[in-house]
Write a protein that holds these residues in place. Sequence first.
Motif, PDB file in Angstrom:
ATOM      1  N   ASP A 195      50.780  12.467  71.076  1.00 26.64           N
ATOM      2  CA  ASP A 195      49.692  13.370  70.725  1.00 26.64           C
ATOM      3  C   ASP A 195      49.923  14.011  69.357  1.00 26.64           C
ATOM      4  O   ASP A 195      48.981  14.231  68.589  1.00 26.64           O
ATOM      5  CB  ASP A 195      49.552  14.453  71.802  1.00 26.64           C
ATOM      6  CG  ASP A 195      48.344  15.337  71.563  1.00 26.64           C
ATOM      7  OD1 ASP A 195      47.214  14.806  71.579  1.00 26.64           O
ATOM      8  OD2 ASP A 195      48.530  16.547  71.336  1.00 26.64           O
ATOM      9  N   SER A 196      51.183  14.297  69.042  1.00 27.03           N
ATOM     10  CA  SER A 196      51.493  14.921  67.748  1.00 27.03           C
ATOM     11  C   SER A 196      51.261  13.969  66.584  1.00 27.03           C
ATOM     12  O   SER A 196      51.088  14.394  65.442  1.00 27.03           O
ATOM     13  CB  SER A 196      52.950  15.411  67.742  1.00 27.03           C
ATOM     14  OG  SER A 196      53.854  14.319  67.772  1.00 27.03           O
ATOM     15  N   PHE A 197      51.286  12.653  66.844  1.00 24.17           N
ATOM     16  CA  PHE A 197      51.053  11.650  65.800  1.00 24.17           C
ATOM     17  C   PHE A 197      49.612  11.131  65.826  1.00 24.17           C
ATOM     18  O   PHE A 197      49.256  10.266  65.030  1.00 24.17           O
ATOM     19  CB  PHE A 197      51.993  10.457  65.984  1.00 24.17           C
ATOM     20  CG  PHE A 197      53.358  10.673  65.413  1.00 24.17           C
ATOM     21  CD1 PHE A 197      53.650  10.309  64.101  1.00 24.17           C
ATOM     22  CD2 PHE A 197      54.365  11.243  66.178  1.00 24.17           C
ATOM     23  CE1 PHE A 197      54.919  10.508  63.577  1.00 24.17           C
ATOM     24  CE2 PHE A 197      55.631  11.436  65.663  1.00 24.17           C
ATOM     25  CZ  PHE A 197      55.912  11.071  64.360  1.00 24.17           C
ATOM     26  N   SER A 198      48.792  11.620  66.725  1.00 23.01           N
ATOM     27  CA  SER A 198      47.440  11.090  66.891  1.00 23.01           C
ATOM     28  C   SER A 198      46.576  11.383  65.675  1.00 23.01           C
ATOM     29  O   SER A 198      46.627  12.476  65.093  1.00 23.01           O
ATOM     30  CB  SER A 198      46.794  11.691  68.150  1.00 23.01           C
ATOM     31  OG  SER A 198      47.488  11.280  69.305  1.00 23.01           O
ATOM     32  N   SER A 199      45.754  10.399  65.298  1.00 15.38           N
ATOM     33  CA  SER A 199      44.867  10.529  64.141  1.00 15.38           C
ATOM     34  C   SER A 199      43.835   9.413  64.191  1.00 15.38           C
ATOM     35  O   SER A 199      43.957   8.475  64.985  1.00 15.38           O
ATOM     36  CB  SER A 199      45.672  10.455  62.840  1.00 15.38           C
ATOM     37  OG  SER A 199      44.834  10.541  61.717  1.00 15.38           O
ATOM     38  N   ASP A 200      42.810   9.520  63.342  1.00 11.65           N
ATOM     39  CA  ASP A 200      41.839   8.435  63.178  1.00 11.65           C
ATOM     40  C   ASP A 200      42.387   7.479  62.122  1.00 11.65           C
ATOM     41  O   ASP A 200      42.813   7.914  61.031  1.00 11.65           O
ATOM     42  CB  ASP A 200      40.479   8.980  62.727  1.00 11.65           C
ATOM     43  CG  ASP A 200      39.817   9.798  63.829  1.00 11.65           C
ATOM     44  OD1 ASP A 200      39.982   9.425  65.009  1.00 11.65           O
ATOM     45  OD2 ASP A 200      39.152  10.803  63.510  1.00 11.65           O
ATOM     46  N   PHE A 201      42.349   6.192  62.432  1.00 15.36           N
ATOM     47  CA  PHE A 201      42.950   5.204  61.541  1.00 15.36           C
ATOM     48  C   PHE A 201      42.091   4.974  60.305  1.00 15.36           C
ATOM     49  O   PHE A 201      40.902   4.664  60.399  1.00 15.36           O
ATOM     50  CB  PHE A 201      43.148   3.877  62.282  1.00 15.36           C
ATOM     51  CG  PHE A 201      43.730   2.796  61.422  1.00 15.36           C
ATOM     52  CD1 PHE A 201      44.954   2.945  60.796  1.00 15.36           C
ATOM     53  CD2 PHE A 201      43.037   1.604  61.241  1.00 15.36           C
ATOM     54  CE1 PHE A 201      45.488   1.951  60.008  1.00 15.36           C
ATOM     55  CE2 PHE A 201      43.555   0.594  60.450  1.00 15.36           C
ATOM     56  CZ  PHE A 201      44.794   0.766  59.832  1.00 15.36           C
ATOM     57  N   ASP A 202      42.690   5.143  59.126  1.00 12.60           N
ATOM     58  CA  ASP A 202      42.038   4.863  57.849  1.00 12.60           C
ATOM     59  C   ASP A 202      42.977   3.964  57.049  1.00 12.60           C
ATOM     60  O   ASP A 202      43.970   4.435  56.480  1.00 12.60           O
ATOM     61  CB  ASP A 202      41.765   6.158  57.090  1.00 12.60           C
ATOM     62  CG  ASP A 202      41.067   5.914  55.764  1.00 12.60           C
ATOM     63  OD1 ASP A 202      40.754   4.743  55.464  1.00 12.60           O
ATOM     64  OD2 ASP A 202      40.840   6.885  55.012  1.00 12.60           O
ATOM     65  N   PRO A 203      42.709   2.645  56.991  1.00 15.52           N
ATOM     66  CA  PRO A 203      43.624   1.724  56.322  1.00 15.52           C
ATOM     67  C   PRO A 203      43.817   2.007  54.839  1.00 15.52           C
ATOM     68  O   PRO A 203      44.830   1.608  54.256  1.00 15.52           O
ATOM     69  CB  PRO A 203      42.969   0.350  56.544  1.00 15.52           C
ATOM     70  CG  PRO A 203      41.544   0.644  56.836  1.00 15.52           C
ATOM     71  CD  PRO A 203      41.532   1.949  57.544  1.00 15.52           C
ATOM     72  N   THR A 204      42.864   2.711  54.197  1.00 14.43           N
ATOM     73  CA  THR A 204      42.997   2.994  52.767  1.00 14.43           C
ATOM     74  C   THR A 204      44.097   4.020  52.476  1.00 14.43           C
ATOM     75  O   THR A 204      44.498   4.182  51.331  1.00 14.43           O
ATOM     76  CB  THR A 204      41.666   3.510  52.194  1.00 14.43           C
ATOM     77  OG1 THR A 204      41.299   4.736  52.857  1.00 14.43           O
ATOM     78  CG2 THR A 204      40.560   2.483  52.396  1.00 14.43           C
ATOM     79  N   GLU A 205      44.563   4.705  53.513  1.00 16.66           N
ATOM     80  CA  GLU A 205      45.630   5.687  53.320  1.00 16.66           C
ATOM     81  C   GLU A 205      47.009   5.041  53.225  1.00 16.66           C
ATOM     82  O   GLU A 205      47.986   5.702  52.890  1.00 16.66           O
ATOM     83  CB  GLU A 205      45.631   6.697  54.477  1.00 16.66           C
ATOM     84  CG  GLU A 205      44.374   7.559  54.556  1.00 16.66           C
ATOM     85  CD  GLU A 205      44.450   8.541  55.710  1.00 16.66           C
ATOM     86  OE1 GLU A 205      45.431   8.465  56.480  1.00 16.66           O
ATOM     87  OE2 GLU A 205      43.533   9.380  55.837  1.00 16.66           O
ATOM     88  N   PHE A 206      47.079   3.754  53.511  1.00 13.61           N
ATOM     89  CA  PHE A 206      48.369   3.069  53.510  1.00 13.61           C
ATOM     90  C   PHE A 206      48.444   2.074  52.356  1.00 13.61           C
ATOM     91  O   PHE A 206      47.445   1.439  52.004  1.00 13.61           O
ATOM     92  CB  PHE A 206      48.586   2.335  54.844  1.00 13.61           C
ATOM     93  CG  PHE A 206      48.560   3.252  56.043  1.00 13.61           C
ATOM     94  CD1 PHE A 206      49.730   3.831  56.514  1.00 13.61           C
ATOM     95  CD2 PHE A 206      47.364   3.547  56.681  1.00 13.61           C
ATOM     96  CE1 PHE A 206      49.707   4.681  57.607  1.00 13.61           C
ATOM     97  CE2 PHE A 206      47.323   4.391  57.777  1.00 13.61           C
ATOM     98  CZ  PHE A 206      48.510   4.969  58.237  1.00 13.61           C
ATOM     99  N   THR A 207      49.624   1.953  51.763  1.00 10.98           N
ATOM    100  CA  THR A 207      49.834   1.035  50.647  1.00 10.98           C
ATOM    101  C   THR A 207      51.106   0.228  50.874  1.00 10.98           C
ATOM    102  O   THR A 207      51.979   0.624  51.661  1.00 10.98           O
ATOM    103  CB  THR A 207      49.966   1.798  49.310  1.00 10.98           C
ATOM    104  OG1 THR A 207      51.045   2.754  49.413  1.00 10.98           O
ATOM    105  CG2 THR A 207      48.677   2.527  48.978  1.00 10.98           C
TER     106      THR A 207
END
Length: 288
Positions: A195-207
Motif C-alpha cells: 500500500d505504501s508503494f501504491s500508485s497509478d502507473f505512468d511509463p513516462t516517469e521511468f527512463t
Amino acid sequence: MRAIWKGALTFGLVNVPVKVYSATEDHDVSLHQVHAADGGRIRYQRICEIDGEVVPYADIDKAYDDGERTVVLTSDDFAALPSERSREIEVVEFVPTEQIDLLTLDKAYYLEPDSSSPKAYVLLRRTLEQTDRTAIVRFALRQKTRLAALRVRGDVLVLQTLLWADEVREVSFPSLEETVRISSKELELSASLVDSFSSDFDPTEFTDEYQQELRTLIEAKLEKGNAFDTAETFGEKTDAAGGEVIDLMEALRASVEKSRAARSGKAASDDSDAKPAAKKKPAKKKAS
C-alpha cells in the motif's frame, strides 16, 4: 512511419483493408567491435566453407539439415507456400480479454485503415470496446504463421503476436512444493508495504538509466579528445547525424579481390585487369 505489410483484416464476410506498422522501436546506443590495440573496426563476413569466398547477401539461400542431408530452400520456394501468399489477417474467435496470458504476448503492430472509408475499421474497434473482447487472429508474416491478439489502444487497432502454446515452457520448482506457514501478521505487514508503494502507473516517469549513463560516458570521452577519426580508422564516411554509412557491396567486392589475390600470390594492386581494384580507395581497403 513506414508500413511493413499490407493486407485485409477479415471476420465473417467483413473485409477491412489495413496497413501494418511496427508499434515499438529500439533506442539503445549502437555499439560495434574494434581491435583493442589500435581501434580498427572488426567486421563479420559471410564466407563460403567450400570455396572460401565472401558471399554477397543477395546470393545466400536458406537450407535444412537433418544431420545427413541438406535441402536448399530458395526465395521462390518460400514464396510458393500457400500461407506466405495469403494477405489476410483472419479473425478465428473473440475471447474475454482477461483470458490472454501476458506471458504469451510478443511483438506489437499498429493497424491503419487502408481504404477510402474507415467505417468497417471503426465498427470493429467499437465492437471490441463494447463487448470487452479480444480478437484472436491468424496470419502469415516473414515465413511464419502467426497467432495474434487484436485489441484496442486509444483510437487504433493493435495487433500483438502471441507465442504458440508449445513455445511457453512448463515450470515446476521443487522448492515451491514445500509447505510454508505465513502468519496473518506477516501478511498484514506485507500488504501494508504494498500500500505504501501504491500508485497509478505512468511509463513516462521511468527512463533507461544504463543507456543514459552510457551516452554520458561517450560524450565525456569525446570532450576529452579520447576518440579516433572515423574516416581514417574505419575508412567510412559519416552522415549528417553522425551515424556510420557502410557501402556493403563495395566492402564485399574488396574482400573478394583481396582473398583471390592472396590465393594467387599476387597483390591486388598489381592486377591491372581487375577494374574494381582500380576504383578501390586505400581507406576502404583497410576497412575490409
